[in-house]
Scaffold this motif. Structure first.
Motif, PDB file in Angstrom:
ATOM      1  N   ASP A  70      57.551  77.390  -7.288  1.00 36.17           N
ATOM      2  CA  ASP A  70      58.272  78.588  -7.693  1.00 36.17           C
ATOM      3  C   ASP A  70      58.065  79.716  -6.685  1.00 36.17           C
ATOM      4  O   ASP A  70      56.939  80.003  -6.296  1.00 36.17           O
ATOM      5  N   ASP A  71      59.161  80.374  -6.313  1.00 38.63           N
ATOM      6  CA  ASP A  71      59.071  81.516  -5.388  1.00 38.63           C
ATOM      7  C   ASP A  71      58.117  82.580  -5.934  1.00 38.63           C
ATOM      8  O   ASP A  71      57.483  83.298  -5.187  1.00 38.63           O
ATOM      9  N   GLN A  72      58.065  82.683  -7.269  1.00 39.81           N
ATOM     10  CA  GLN A  72      57.296  83.769  -7.870  1.00 39.81           C
ATOM     11  C   GLN A  72      55.911  83.319  -8.332  1.00 39.81           C
ATOM     12  O   GLN A  72      55.231  84.049  -9.048  1.00 39.81           O
ATOM     13  N   MET A  73      55.486  82.114  -7.920  1.00 33.27           N
ATOM     14  CA  MET A  73      54.151  81.670  -8.335  1.00 33.27           C
ATOM     15  C   MET A  73      53.084  82.511  -7.632  1.00 33.27           C
ATOM     16  O   MET A  73      53.095  82.671  -6.416  1.00 33.27           O
ATOM     17  N   TRP A  74      52.170  83.055  -8.439  1.00 31.00           N
ATOM     18  CA  TRP A  74      51.106  83.882  -7.864  1.00 31.00           C
ATOM     19  C   TRP A  74      50.190  83.045  -6.987  1.00 31.00           C
ATOM     20  O   TRP A  74      49.942  81.866  -7.268  1.00 31.00           O
ATOM     21  N   SER A  75      49.607  83.681  -5.966  1.00 26.45           N
ATOM     22  CA  SER A  75      48.612  83.020  -5.106  1.00 26.45           C
ATOM     23  C   SER A  75      47.465  82.468  -5.934  1.00 26.45           C
ATOM     24  O   SER A  75      46.891  81.424  -5.612  1.00 26.45           O
ATOM     25  N   LEU A  76      47.144  83.158  -7.015  1.00 21.20           N
ATOM     26  CA  LEU A  76      46.082  82.746  -7.936  1.00 21.20           C
ATOM     27  C   LEU A  76      46.279  81.297  -8.405  1.00 21.20           C
ATOM     28  O   LEU A  76      45.309  80.591  -8.676  1.00 21.20           O
ATOM     29  N   PHE A  77      47.532  80.859  -8.490  1.00 23.48           N
ATOM     30  CA  PHE A  77      47.824  79.497  -8.933  1.00 23.48           C
ATOM     31  C   PHE A  77      48.233  78.588  -7.781  1.00 23.48           C
ATOM     32  O   PHE A  77      48.002  77.386  -7.811  1.00 23.48           O
ATOM     33  N   PHE A  78      48.879  79.185  -6.776  1.00 23.62           N
ATOM     34  CA  PHE A  78      49.336  78.365  -5.650  1.00 23.62           C
ATOM     35  C   PHE A  78      48.152  77.814  -4.852  1.00 23.62           C
ATOM     36  O   PHE A  78      48.170  76.659  -4.442  1.00 23.62           O
ATOM     37  N   LEU A  79      47.113  78.624  -4.665  1.00 26.74           N
ATOM     38  CA  LEU A  79      45.975  78.164  -3.861  1.00 26.74           C
ATOM     39  C   LEU A  79      45.285  76.950  -4.498  1.00 26.74           C
ATOM     40  O   LEU A  79      45.066  75.939  -3.813  1.00 26.74           O
ATOM     41  N   PRO A  80      44.963  76.966  -5.798  1.00 25.13           N
ATOM     42  CA  PRO A  80      44.399  75.750  -6.405  1.00 25.13           C
ATOM     43  C   PRO A  80      45.373  74.565  -6.356  1.00 25.13           C
ATOM     44  O   PRO A  80      44.953  73.425  -6.149  1.00 25.13           O
ATOM     45  N   LEU A  81      46.663  74.849  -6.490  1.00 29.79           N
ATOM     46  CA  LEU A  81      47.661  73.769  -6.439  1.00 29.79           C
ATOM     47  C   LEU A  81      47.631  73.089  -5.070  1.00 29.79           C
ATOM     48  O   LEU A  81      47.685  71.859  -4.968  1.00 29.79           O
ATOM     49  N   GLN A  82      47.505  73.896  -4.024  1.00 29.52           N
ATOM     50  CA  GLN A  82      47.420  73.352  -2.667  1.00 29.52           C
ATOM     51  C   GLN A  82      46.214  72.437  -2.527  1.00 29.52           C
ATOM     52  O   GLN A  82      46.268  71.420  -1.843  1.00 29.52           O
ATOM     53  N   GLN A  83      45.111  72.807  -3.188  1.00 27.24           N
ATOM     54  CA  GLN A  83      43.892  71.993  -3.093  1.00 27.24           C
ATOM     55  C   GLN A  83      44.017  70.702  -3.881  1.00 27.24           C
ATOM     56  O   GLN A  83      43.449  69.681  -3.494  1.00 27.24           O
ATOM     57  N   VAL A  84      44.801  70.765  -4.963  1.00 30.05           N
ATOM     58  CA  VAL A  84      44.975  69.581  -5.806  1.00 30.05           C
ATOM     59  C   VAL A  84      45.819  68.526  -5.085  1.00 30.05           C
ATOM     60  O   VAL A  84      45.633  67.335  -5.269  1.00 30.05           O
ATOM     61  N   ILE A  85      46.778  68.969  -4.264  1.00 30.53           N
ATOM     62  CA  ILE A  85      47.622  68.018  -3.525  1.00 30.53           C
ATOM     63  C   ILE A  85      47.523  68.295  -2.024  1.00 30.53           C
ATOM     64  O   ILE A  85      48.462  68.809  -1.426  1.00 30.53           O
ATOM     65  N   PRO A  86      46.403  67.915  -1.431  1.00 28.40           N
ATOM     66  CA  PRO A  86      46.237  68.163   0.005  1.00 28.40           C
ATOM     67  C   PRO A  86      47.222  67.302   0.786  1.00 28.40           C
ATOM     68  O   PRO A  86      47.554  66.201   0.364  1.00 28.40           O
ATOM     69  N   GLY A  87      47.708  67.840   1.875  1.00 24.54           N
ATOM     70  CA  GLY A  87      48.615  67.042   2.712  1.00 24.54           C
ATOM     71  C   GLY A  87      50.079  67.187   2.352  1.00 24.54           C
ATOM     72  O   GLY A  87      50.939  66.725   3.089  1.00 24.54           O
ATOM     73  N   ALA A  88      50.361  67.835   1.214  1.00 27.84           N
ATOM     74  CA  ALA A  88      51.778  68.005   0.844  1.00 27.84           C
ATOM     75  C   ALA A  88      52.374  69.138   1.671  1.00 27.84           C
ATOM     76  O   ALA A  88      51.680  70.062   2.070  1.00 27.84           O
ATOM     77  N   LYS A  89      53.674  69.016   1.906  1.00 27.92           N
ATOM     78  CA  LYS A  89      54.392  70.087   2.587  1.00 27.92           C
ATOM     79  C   LYS A  89      55.096  70.903   1.499  1.00 27.92           C
ATOM     80  O   LYS A  89      55.772  70.338   0.640  1.00 27.92           O
ATOM     81  N   PHE A  90      54.909  72.217   1.530  1.00 25.78           N
ATOM     82  CA  PHE A  90      55.448  73.063   0.469  1.00 25.78           C
ATOM     83  C   PHE A  90      56.662  73.852   0.936  1.00 25.78           C
ATOM     84  O   PHE A  90      56.752  74.255   2.098  1.00 25.78           O
ATOM     85  N   ASP A  91      57.566  74.080   0.004  1.00 23.53           N
ATOM     86  CA  ASP A  91      58.685  74.989   0.263  1.00 23.53           C
ATOM     87  C   ASP A  91      58.976  75.704  -1.058  1.00 23.53           C
ATOM     88  O   ASP A  91      58.446  75.322  -2.107  1.00 23.53           O
ATOM     89  N   VAL A  92      59.808  76.746  -0.981  1.00 23.75           N
ATOM     90  CA  VAL A  92      60.106  77.498  -2.207  1.00 23.75           C
ATOM     91  C   VAL A  92      61.199  76.812  -3.029  1.00 23.75           C
ATOM     92  O   VAL A  92      62.126  76.209  -2.478  1.00 23.75           O
ATOM     93  N   ALA A  93      61.087  76.939  -4.339  1.00 30.13           N
ATOM     94  CA  ALA A  93      62.027  76.298  -5.259  1.00 30.13           C
ATOM     95  C   ALA A  93      63.459  76.791  -5.054  1.00 30.13           C
ATOM     96  O   ALA A  93      64.425  76.050  -5.273  1.00 30.13           O
ATOM     97  N   SER A  94      63.598  78.042  -4.620  1.00 25.96           N
ATOM     98  CA  SER A  94      64.962  78.583  -4.470  1.00 25.96           C
ATOM     99  C   SER A  94      65.745  77.834  -3.410  1.00 25.96           C
ATOM    100  O   SER A  94      66.975  77.872  -3.414  1.00 25.96           O
ATOM    101  N   SER A  95      65.044  77.133  -2.492  1.00 22.92           N
ATOM    102  CA  SER A  95      65.783  76.387  -1.465  1.00 22.92           C
ATOM    103  C   SER A  95      66.666  75.327  -2.126  1.00 22.92           C
ATOM    104  O   SER A  95      67.670  74.913  -1.576  1.00 22.92           O
ATOM    105  N   LEU A  96      66.300  74.903  -3.335  1.00 23.88           N
ATOM    106  CA  LEU A  96      67.109  73.924  -4.071  1.00 23.88           C
ATOM    107  C   LEU A  96      67.794  74.567  -5.282  1.00 23.88           C
ATOM    108  O   LEU A  96      69.001  74.456  -5.465  1.00 23.88           O
ATOM    109  N   LEU A  97      67.003  75.287  -6.088  1.00 25.22           N
ATOM    110  CA  LEU A  97      67.553  75.840  -7.335  1.00 25.22           C
ATOM    111  C   LEU A  97      68.552  76.973  -7.075  1.00 25.22           C
ATOM    112  O   LEU A  97      69.441  77.217  -7.890  1.00 25.22           O
TER     113      LEU A  97
END
Ligand code: ZN
Ligand code: ZN
Length: 352
Positions: free
Chosen positions: A93-120
Motif C-alpha cells: 500500500d502506498d500509504q503503509m506506514w514505515s512502522l509496518f513496512f520495515l518489519p514486512l521487509q524483514q519477513v520477506i527478504p529478497g522481495a522486490k517492492f513497488d507501490v500498490a497504485s502501480s496496479l490499483l
C-alpha cells in the motif's frame, strides 16, 4: 497481478483496502493487513477487537486475529509463507506506514517492492456506474452548498466563519465527512491552497471557496470565486479568462484525448491572455475514494481518457498580493463525451 508478474499484494487501512474488501478504517498502530496472493484466496491479519467489524464489512472470510500483547509480525510471516511463499515481486500500500513496512521487509527478504497504485491506480481510475452515482450525489451536495452560501452575508465575516458555514451546510445535506474547506479572501486568494484564517472579508474582496464532502466514501470537490460588493475591471477581465479556460478544458474532455492535452487546452486560453505565469498549478486531478488520485491533468500524464474516468478541471489565475480566481468542476468521461458532476453557475456572483 499474474499478467504483471506480481506474487503478492499487501494492503493496510487505506482507500485501496476499502476498494478491494469493503472495509474502511483509518490507519492505526495495530497491524491490520490484507494478504492477497496472485492465485488462491486472500486472508487478513487483524486485531481481535476489529474481527467482528471486518467480518461484517469485508468479503474476505479468512481472518487471522491477534490480541493486544501478541506478536502480530509472526502471524503475518506465517500468513505470507502459506499464501505466497518466497514472493519475488510484492506490491505494498502506498500509504503503509514505515512502522509496518520495515518489519514486512524483514519477513520477506529478497522481495522486490513497488507501490500498490502501480496496479490499483489503473483499476480505480475507471469508475463504474455505482461509483459515479456516489460521485454525483457528493457533487450535488457541493452545488447546493454553493447556491446557499451566496445568499449569506460575507462582508465583515472572517474566512473561518464562512468555512464553518460551508461545513455545516454540507453536513446538514448528508455529507458523511467534510473533507476540506478553503476560503481565501482578498490577497489570500493569490495562494491556491491558502490556510483559511481569521481575515475579515471587506467590500471589493475576491473570495475563492474550494470545498467538498464525501458520500459512500467518494469525494466532491468544487471551487467557485465570488466578489463582495463590487468587482473591479481587472477582476471582471480575469474572471472571464478563467471561465473560458475552464469551459475549454471541459469541452476538450472526451474518450481518446490524453490527460495532458486537457491541461494544454486550458493553459492555451490563459497564455493567450498573457497570464501564463499566474496559472500556478496543473489543470486538475482524478478523484474518487481519494481527493487527489490518478489520472492527473498535467503535462507528462499521457493517460488516454476512457469512459468512467473522473477528474477536476480547475484552472486559476493568481495575482500576487491582490487576488486569485479559480473555477473547478468535477467531470466524468462518458461513452461519447463528458458529463460535469457540478451544475451550479459559472457566472460571476456578487455577494453582500
Ligand atoms: Zn478543489
Ligand atoms: Zn481539486
Amino acid at each position: 497481478m499474474q499478467t504483471n508478474g506480481i506474487d503478492l499484494l499487501v494492503l493496510f487501512p487505506s482507500p485501496n483496502l476499502y476498494y478491494l474488501t469493503g472495509f474502511m478504517e483509518n490507519p492505526g498502530e495495530r497491524v491490520l493487513m490484507l494478504i492477497l496472493p496472485a492465485s488462491g484466496e486472500p486472508c487478513m491479519v487483524v486485531p481481535q477487537m476489529y474481527k467482528t467489524h471486518i467480518g461484517h464489512d469485508a468479503w474476505v472470510s479468512d481472518l487471522r486475529a491477534w490480541k493486544d500483547g501478541d506478536d502480530p509480525v509472526s502471524l503475518l510471516k506465517q500468513a505470507i509463507d502459506e499464501k505466497a511463499p518466497n514472493p519475488k515481486k510484492v506490491l505494498v500500500d502506498d500509504q503503509m506506514w514505515s512502522l509496518f513496512f520495515l518489519p514486512l521487509q524483514q519477513v520477506i527478504p529478497g522481495a522486490k517492492f513497488d507501490v500498490a497504485s502501480s496496479l490499483l491506480g489503473q483499476l480505480r481510475m475507471r469508475k463504474d456506474a455505482a461509483e459515479i452515482d456516489l460521485l454525483k450525489s457528493a457533487g450535488k451536495m457541493a452545488d447546493q452548498t454553493f447556491e446557499w452560501i451566496i445568499t449569506q452575508p460575507f462582508e465583515g465575516s472572517t474566512e473561518n466563519e464562512i468555512a464553518n458555514l460551508l461545513s455545516a451546510k454540507m453536513t446538514e445535506l448528508g455529507g458523511e465527512e467534510v473533507a476540506f474547506t478553503i476560503v481565501a479572501s482578498g490577497p489570500n486568494g493569490a495562494m491556491p491552497h491558502h490556510n483559511t484564517g481569521s481575515r475579515k472579508i471587506e467590500r471589493g474582496d475576491v473570495i475563492v471557496m474550494d470545498f467538498g464532502c464525501r458520500v459512500g466514501g467518494y469525494y466532491s470537490d468544487i471551487t467557485r470565486t465570488v466578489i463582495c460588493g463590487e468587482a473591479s475591471e481587472e477582476v471582471k477581465k480575469v474572471y472571464e479568462i478563467v471561465k473560458q479556460a475552464q469551459a475549454a478544458g471541459v469541452n476538450a474532455s472526451k474518450p481518446g484525448a490524453t490527460c495532458e492535452s486537457i491541461d494544454q487546452v486550458t493553459r492555451a486560453v490563459i497564455d493567450e491572455a498573457d497570464y501564463a505565469k499566474e496559472f500556478l498549478h496543473r489543470t486538475g486531478h482524478g478523484l474518487g475514494l481519494e481527493l487527489h488520485e490518478p489520472p492527473y491533468i498535467v503535462t507528462g500524464d499521457k493517460t488516454i481518457l476512457e469512459p468512467g474516468m473522473t477528474f477536476s478541471v480547475e484552472p486559476g489565475i493568481y495575482i500576487d498580493q491582490k487576488f486569485g480566481i479559480r473555477i473547478e468542476d468535477i467531470v466524468t468521461i462518458t461513452n461519447d463525451g463528458v458529463m460535469p458532476l457540478n451544475q451550479c453557475t459559472h457566472e460571476m456572483q456578487i455577494v453582500k
